[in-house]
Motif scaffolding. Structure first.
Motif, PDB file in Angstrom:
ATOM      1  N   MET A 491       0.748  -1.226  -0.013  1.00  0.00           N
ATOM      2  CA  MET A 491      -0.033  -0.150  -0.003  1.00  0.00           C
ATOM      3  C   MET A 491       0.769   1.336  -0.020  1.00  0.00           C
ATOM      4  SD  MET A 491      -2.566  -1.465  -0.384  1.00  0.00           S
ATOM      5  CE  MET A 491      -3.997  -0.097  -0.306  1.00  0.00           C
ATOM      6  N   ALA A 492       1.925   1.403   0.589  1.00  0.00           N
ATOM      7  CA  ALA A 492       2.643   2.642   0.887  1.00  0.00           C
ATOM      8  C   ALA A 492       4.161   2.360   1.238  1.00  0.00           C
ATOM      9  CB  ALA A 492       2.136   3.488   2.028  1.00  0.00           C
ATOM     10  N   ARG A 493       4.773   3.192   1.335  1.00  0.00           N
ATOM     11  CA  ARG A 493       6.485   3.012   1.694  1.00  0.00           C
ATOM     12  C   ARG A 493       6.103   3.610   3.002  1.00  0.00           C
ATOM     13  NH1 ARG A 493      10.672   0.679  -0.780  1.00  0.00           N
ATOM     14  NH2 ARG A 493      11.856   2.073   0.501  1.00  0.00           N
ATOM     15  N   THR A 494       7.322   3.161   3.784  1.00  0.00           N
ATOM     16  CA  THR A 494       7.261   3.698   5.401  1.00  0.00           C
ATOM     17  C   THR A 494       8.307   4.712   5.416  1.00  0.00           C
ATOM     18  OG1 THR A 494       8.965   1.848   5.862  1.00  0.00           O
ATOM     19  CG2 THR A 494       6.281   1.525   6.116  1.00  0.00           C
ATOM     20  N   ASP A 495       8.998   5.029   4.282  1.00  0.00           N
ATOM     21  CA  ASP A 495      10.288   6.028   4.283  1.00  0.00           C
ATOM     22  C   ASP A 495       9.998   7.078   3.578  1.00  0.00           C
ATOM     23  OD1 ASP A 495      10.594   4.632   2.065  1.00  0.00           O
ATOM     24  OD2 ASP A 495      12.248   3.841   2.536  1.00  0.00           O
ATOM     25  N   ASP A 496      10.921   7.844   3.252  1.00  0.00           N
ATOM     26  CA  ASP A 496      11.015   9.133   2.207  1.00  0.00           C
ATOM     27  C   ASP A 496      11.043   8.738   0.762  1.00  0.00           C
ATOM     28  OD1 ASP A 496      10.881  10.299   4.682  1.00  0.00           O
ATOM     29  OD2 ASP A 496      13.104  10.549   4.824  1.00  0.00           O
ATOM     30  N   VAL A 497      10.834   7.466   0.433  1.00  0.00           N
ATOM     31  CA  VAL A 497      11.107   7.112  -1.158  1.00  0.00           C
ATOM     32  C   VAL A 497       9.553   7.276  -1.682  1.00  0.00           C
ATOM     33  CG1 VAL A 497      11.314   5.071  -2.548  1.00  0.00           C
ATOM     34  CG2 VAL A 497      12.872   5.585  -0.839  1.00  0.00           C
ATOM     35  N   ILE A 498       9.615   7.977  -2.653  1.00  0.00           N
ATOM     36  CA  ILE A 498       8.286   8.094  -3.429  1.00  0.00           C
ATOM     37  C   ILE A 498       8.701   7.424  -4.865  1.00  0.00           C
ATOM     38  CG2 ILE A 498       7.478  10.122  -2.319  1.00  0.00           C
ATOM     39  CD1 ILE A 498       8.374  11.940  -4.969  1.00  0.00           C
TER      40      ILE A 498
END
Ligand code: COA
Ligand code: AMP
Length: 631
Positions: A491-498
């Motif tokens: 669903m999503a990244r948990t860090d600063d990666v996009i």
């Protein structure tokens, strides 16, 4: 045997599973065992074997009598050209390039940076390195000189192989000045550069440092494949982390050979001789694994496509390539399909071509939205398979393994874990959560062959980035859940990666660039939802008191700065000026809340917020740049 039998067989005896998979590889000295855990938690595979990647990807097919089979098809709508290279020709070309590199002093373990567009010579350069045991590091052409310089300083290459230019729709990308700029900026200097001169732009060569691709091979002898240890690094691929310093993911030789070869039969269901097309770029992991290595190791024909899904010349290009080259399996990013669908919603261009040879479409690189999958299923009439992986793993963590069994597709899920991956969903404290509940996605150690053993010259960073948070597990950096049937949802990244158009980018790296602007006091970059590219970066800038330029000028300069420092691929075009950033009382920027505001999602004002009024200011600032429609 079905998927469950094979997955269970792996789990019951991983050693036997991976030793059996290793039988498909040609070894100089076969491994005595699969897993080497003496340096745990840094795990290695097949370390005591002797093997060569180039031999397995090229020479062995020639020796088996398949020299006349086409190994690489270059299809380049941007240059209006097409070219085929047989395995026999590939062997000779690679042996010659490798011989010239060796004659100039490139030896086993030396690093070679490759900065090239989508031309067969990029693949040949990778294979030439593998042939002599040099460690390549391919840098994506959409990165700017500064990013290249950062990689030069980290990898310390003896040599850089580049092309004179790349071709993007409507413009020539001047690689050579970018390369010269990077070498000027870097502290480490390569001994020499090899430049492939393209007819679209012939570059100026620096006397004594730069050599022409062909001239440099003149008078040198071709060389044979050099046996290397199973744990010899095949390559370093830099990927975005949380800061401007990218992470140098290492791939070991033997693990990659075994794992990638296994996926061709079992995940992609493709036989030697078939045409396999990964519409990606050699600068990304998909390009390493599925344009270069896996198809060639497996004896397929691979396509090096230099073009875009739309505009080169129309949204029918992908279907033309499939028809013309008899592609059996296409692998691309959902963004590419969204781009095609936007221009051809009814599939009129699809109907123009005979796609009866296409067996399946695989998607990865970003979340595949159900709408896009449904559109592709409807118009292509073949299985559309989402699968999930990362630069770090080099091959699919989760997939629908068509070669084993076609499992029911669940929209929004990349299906189930592949053998080798024991995937768990954990809460903050490292406890497994129930089915259907979101958590951090972690993989029980050891990771399988072909995945990263560590980071280049950065074991500590490897442990800190991936292993320390959940002891005994590899932390993927993705969040999601598992359903009752064991299907995963990412669903999503948990860090600063996009993830922008299937390209992995670091918001932290962009913040570092923005912060270097003299009028910017503080900044934050978040990923906002975009219907085409999945996400787009958006910057929030707080200006210094007494700033010299107007907010509009600062924004314009910041957009330029990110393009100049990181590259066009960052696609950084959205920014707004705010008085303050929303923060917790302890000073942490509330990026998640800002993202929800920008995406027009419901959100709760965080209890820890320093001053809730700032959230209204964020909404107003978005409105000032015309982004209010989303709020
Ligand atoms: N060299 C130089 N510049 C590059 C480049 C390269 N190899 N690749 C991209 N760029 C540039 C583009 O020209 C564009 O420049 P611009 O700002 O001057 O227009 C910029 O980087 C942003 O590129 P991108 O985000 O890819 O946008 P786009 O508008 O050029 O193309 C898509 C949009 C959807 C067609 C394109 O992103 C696409 O095909 N995506 C598929 C995803 C993919 O292959 N992912 C790889 C992982 S599987
Ligand atoms: P990269 O290292 O560039 O391959 O990017 C890896 C990241 O892309 C993963 O950690 C995910 O966040 C995202 N990703 C890749 N494939 C998928 C997928 N099939 N579904 C959802 N996210 C994906």
């Amino acid at each position: 045997m079905g998927y469950s039998d094979i997955y269970d067989a792996w789990k019951a005896d991983p050693e036997a599973f991976w030793m059996q998979a290793a039988e498909a590889i040609d070894w100089y000295t076969p491994p005595s065992k699969a897993l080497f855990d003496d340096k745990a938690p840094i795990y290695e595979w097949y370390s005591d074997a002797l093997v060569n990647t180039c031999y397995n990807a090229v020479d062995r097919h020639v020796e088996a009598g398949r020299g006349d089979q086409v190994a690489i098809i270059h299809d380049s709508p941007v240059t209006h050209s097409k070219r085929e290279i047989t395995y026999f020709e590939l062997r000779n070309r690679v042996a010659s390039l490798a011989g010239a590199l060796k004659a100039k002093g490139v030896n086993k373990g030396d690093r070679v940076i490759i900065y090239m567009p989508m031309i067969p010579e990029a693949v040949e350069a990778m294979l030439a390195c593998a042939r002599i045991g040099a460690i390549h590091s391919v840098v994506f052409g959409g990165f700017a000189a500064h990013e290249l310089a950062v990689r030069i300083d980290d990898a310390k290459p003896k040599c850089i192989i580049a092309a004179s230019c790349g071709v993007e729709p409507g413009r020539v990308v001047h690689y050579k000045p970018l390369l010269d700029g990077a070498i000027d900026q870097s502290t480490h200097k390569p001994d020499f550069c090899v430049i492939y001169q393209r007819e679209q732009e012939v570059a100026h060569l620096v006397e004594g440092r730069d050599f022409n691709w062909y001239g440099f091979q003149y008078g040198t002898d071709p060389v044979d494949c050099l046996p290397v240890e199973g744990n010899h690094p095949a390559y370093i691929l830099y990927t975005s982390g949380t800061t401007g310093q990218p992470k140098g993911v290492i791939r070991h030789t033997a693990g990659q050979l075994v794992a990638l070869n296994w996926t061709m039969d079992n995940v992609y269901n493709i036989a030697p001789g078939d045409v396999f097309w990964a519409a990606s770029d050699v600068g990304w992991v998909v390009g390493h694994s599925y344009i270069c290595y896996a198809p060639l190791i497996h004896g397929n024909t691979t396509i090096v496509f230099e073009g875009k899904p739309v505009g080169t010349p129309d949204p029918g290009t992908f279907w033309r390539v499939i028809q013309e080259h008899k592609v059996k399996v296409l692998f691309t990013a959902p963004t590419a399909l969204r781009a095609i669908r936007r221009e051809d919603p009814t599939g009129a261009f699809i109907k123009k071509y005979d796609l009866s040879g296409l067996q399946a479409l695989f998607l990865a690189g970003e979340r595949a939205d159900p709408d896009t999958i449904k559109w592709a299923q409807e118009h292509l009439g073949v299985p559309v398979i989402d699968h999930w992986w990362q630069t770090e793993t080099g091959w699919a963590i989760a997939a629908n393994p068509l070669g084993i069994e076609e499992l029911p597709v669940k929209l929004g899920s990349p299906s189930v874990p592949m053998p080798g991956y024991d995937v768990h969903i954990l809460d903050e404290g490292g406890h497994e959560v129930a089915a259907g509940q979101m958590g951090a996605i972690a993989i029980k150690l050891p990771l399988p062959p072909g995945t990263l053993p560590t980071l280049w010259n950065a074991d500590d960073r490897f442990l800190k980035s991936y292993l320390n948070h959940f002891p005994g597990y590899y932390e993927t950096g993705d969040a999601g859940y598992k359903d009752e049937d064991g299907y995963l949802y990412i669903m999503a990244r948990t860090d600063d990666v996009i993830n922008v158009a299937g390209h992995r980018l670091s918001t932290g790296a962009m913040e570092e660039v923005l912060a270097s602007h003299p009028d910017v006091a503080e900044c934050a970059v978040i990923g906002v939802a975009d219907t085409l590219k999945g996400q787009l970066p958006m910057g929030f800038l707080c200006l210094n008191a007494g700033h010299e330029r107007s907010p509009e000028e600062v924004i314009k300069e910041c957009v330029y700065l990110v393009r100049d420092q990181i590259g066009p691929v960052a696609a950084f075009k959205l920014a707004c000026v705010v008085d303050r950033l929303p923060k917790t009382r302890s000073g942490k920027i509330l990026r998640g809340t800002m993202q929800k505001i920008a995406d027009g999602e419901e959100f709760k004002t965080p209890a820890t917020i320093d001053d809730p009024a700032i959230l209204d200011e964020i909404t107003d600032a978005l409105g000032r740049i015309g982004y209010a429609k989303k709020v």
